[in-house]
Design a protein around this motif. Structure first.
Motif, PDB file in Angstrom:
ATOM      1  N   CYS A 226       4.411  11.294   4.474  1.00  0.00           N
ATOM      2  CA  CYS A 226       5.664  10.554   4.206  1.00  0.00           C
ATOM      3  C   CYS A 226       6.498  11.016   5.452  1.00  0.00           C
ATOM      4  O   CYS A 226       6.541  12.049   5.908  1.00  0.00           O
TER       5      CYS A 226
ATOM      6  N   GLU B 237      -0.057   4.852  -8.917  1.00  0.00           N
ATOM      7  CA  GLU B 237       0.945   3.941  -9.335  1.00  0.00           C
ATOM      8  C   GLU B 237       2.152   4.071  -8.425  1.00  0.00           C
ATOM      9  O   GLU B 237       2.523   5.236  -8.563  1.00  0.00           O
ATOM     10  N   ARG B 238       2.472   3.263  -7.493  1.00  0.00           N
ATOM     11  CA  ARG B 238       3.762   3.352  -6.618  1.00  0.00           C
ATOM     12  C   ARG B 238       5.014   3.790  -7.509  1.00  0.00           C
ATOM     13  O   ARG B 238       5.703   4.363  -7.361  1.00  0.00           O
ATOM     14  N   ARG B 239       5.017   3.102  -8.725  1.00  0.00           N
ATOM     15  CA  ARG B 239       6.406   2.635  -9.778  1.00  0.00           C
ATOM     16  C   ARG B 239       6.485   4.233 -10.070  1.00  0.00           C
ATOM     17  O   ARG B 239       7.545   4.913 -10.243  1.00  0.00           O
TER      18      ARG B 239
ATOM     19  N   SER C   7       0.809  -1.313   0.065  1.00  0.00           N
ATOM     20  CA  SER C   7      -0.061   0.032   0.128  1.00  0.00           C
ATOM     21  C   SER C   7       0.908   1.066  -0.150  1.00  0.00           C
ATOM     22  O   SER C   7       0.418   2.396  -0.032  1.00  0.00           O
ATOM     23  N   GLY C   8       2.266   1.259   0.046  1.00  0.00           N
ATOM     24  CA  GLY C   8       2.885   2.435   0.255  1.00  0.00           C
ATOM     25  C   GLY C   8       4.301   2.175  -0.508  1.00  0.00           C
ATOM     26  O   GLY C   8       4.639   1.126  -0.807  1.00  0.00           O
ATOM     27  N   ILE C   9       4.980   3.212  -0.356  1.00  0.00           N
ATOM     28  CA  ILE C   9       6.283   3.079  -0.878  1.00  0.00           C
ATOM     29  C   ILE C   9       7.382   2.803   0.199  1.00  0.00           C
ATOM     30  O   ILE C   9       7.455   3.793   1.080  1.00  0.00           O
TER      31      ILE C   9
ATOM     32  N   VAL D 148       0.806   5.417   0.200  1.00  0.00           N
ATOM     33  CA  VAL D 148       0.263   5.926  -0.984  1.00  0.00           C
ATOM     34  C   VAL D 148      -1.279   5.523  -1.044  1.00  0.00           C
ATOM     35  O   VAL D 148      -2.142   6.304  -1.154  1.00  0.00           O
ATOM     36  N   ASN D 149      -1.281   4.124  -0.974  1.00  0.00           N
ATOM     37  CA  ASN D 149      -2.929   3.683  -1.301  1.00  0.00           C
ATOM     38  C   ASN D 149      -3.109   3.047   0.186  1.00  0.00           C
ATOM     39  O   ASN D 149      -4.365   2.335   0.098  1.00  0.00           O
TER      40      ASN D 149
ATOM     41  N   GLU E 126      -6.349   5.867  -6.273  1.00  0.00           N
ATOM     42  CA  GLU E 126      -5.302   5.189  -6.228  1.00  0.00           C
ATOM     43  C   GLU E 126      -4.264   5.772  -7.159  1.00  0.00           C
ATOM     44  O   GLU E 126      -4.299   6.156  -7.952  1.00  0.00           O
TER      45      GLU E 126
ATOM     46  N   SER F 272      -2.749   8.882   3.672  1.00  0.00           N
ATOM     47  CA  SER F 272      -2.287   8.560   2.662  1.00  0.00           C
ATOM     48  C   SER F 272      -2.785   9.472   1.497  1.00  0.00           C
ATOM     49  O   SER F 272      -3.623  10.111   1.570  1.00  0.00           O
TER      50      SER F 272
END
Ligand code: BTN
Length: 248
Positions: A108, A157-159, A52-54, A132-133, A155, A147
């Motif tokens: 963050c 895209e973490r990438r 769900s996160g980075i 993130v999500n 939502e 978040s």
């Protein structure tokens, strides 16, 4: 950055530290889907649920004095803010020194650890966690954590955020290395500082005081004008700073 992806780790900071000890190159990075023992600043835990996160850490071997290395945490906060803005349009503010906040809650956090000899840096590990999500936080975090999903309603895209972070960090890091301080970055940083020109509470070992936050100096220290009109220099690590009404 050369990024290594892992399914599950205890803490990406621990993994990258081990890689550093084994000789990994400057700018090696580790990203994990889940951390079982994510760490925050001041010995706290970092909530790092699966997918769900980075949860990311990277290794730097800068040729700078140990005193300058702690400023990398500010460089990282600027890059994370920029990545979030590019991908989501959200304008996170920075809670000195390095928390990013959206609508008064933290989205963050950054944990910088360093190995140094007298006068020279062996390596620096920078760990960054971006919610993130994440759809829900444990009860004890609900008042202070959020978040991108919860604030923006969709939502991401973490990438994509990681890629933008990588690009932004390279730019800010280059500026930092030119001077080995924040003289080229501080004006921009101060523009994102939550509580700039507002009253803040400095909580230190002696109890603390209140004053007006006037932004950071070239060394990344927060300048606070106290009630007697004296400009005080606040170093990170020793203190926490609060707005007078709450977390930010
Ligand atoms: C804080 O605000 O207290 C710092 C949080 C840092 C969390 C990140 S997640 C990736 C890296 N691995 C960890 O164990 N911590 C950092």
């Amino acid at each position: 950055m050369k990024i290594h992806f892992f399914e599950e780790v205890d803490s990406t900071n621990n993994v990258i530290k081990k890689m550093a000890e084994e000789g990994a190159d400057d700018c090696t990075a580790v990203v994990a889907e889940v951390q079982t023992a994510g760490r925050g600043r001041m010995g706290r835990e970092w909530n790092s649920p699966k997918s769900s996160g980075i949860w990311m850490s990277f290794l730097l071997r800068p040729d700078v004095r140990p005193e300058s290395a702690s400023m990398l945490t500010i460089v990282t906060a600027m890059a994370a803010r920029s990545a979030i803005f590019k991908v989501t349009g959200a304008e996170a503010m920075i809670k000195w020194p390095n928390d990013l906040v959206l609508n008064g809650r933290k989205v963050c956090g950054i944990l910088t650890e360093m190995k140094a000899q007298i006068g020279c840096v062996d390596y620096v590990v920078v760990g960054i966690g971006i919610n993130v999500n994440t759809a829900e936080f444990p009860k004890e975090l609900q008042d202070t954590a959020t978040s991108l999903y919860l604030e923006l309603g969709c939502e991401f895209e973490r990438r994509q955020i990681i890629e933008e972070f990588d690009r932004a960090f390279a730019g800010y890091y280059e500026q930092f290395l030119k001077t080995e301080d924040l003289s080229l970055l501080k004006d921009e940083y101060n523009g994102y500082l939550a509580n700039m020109n507002n009253r803040v509470k400095i909580l230190d070992a002696d109890g603390g005081y209140t004053g007006i936050s006037t932004g950071i100096n070239d060394a990344g220290e927060l300048l606070v004008r106290n009630e007697e009109g004296k400009l005080c220099t606040v170093r990170s690590g020793e203190v926490s700073v609060r707005g007078i009404y709450g977390y930010v």
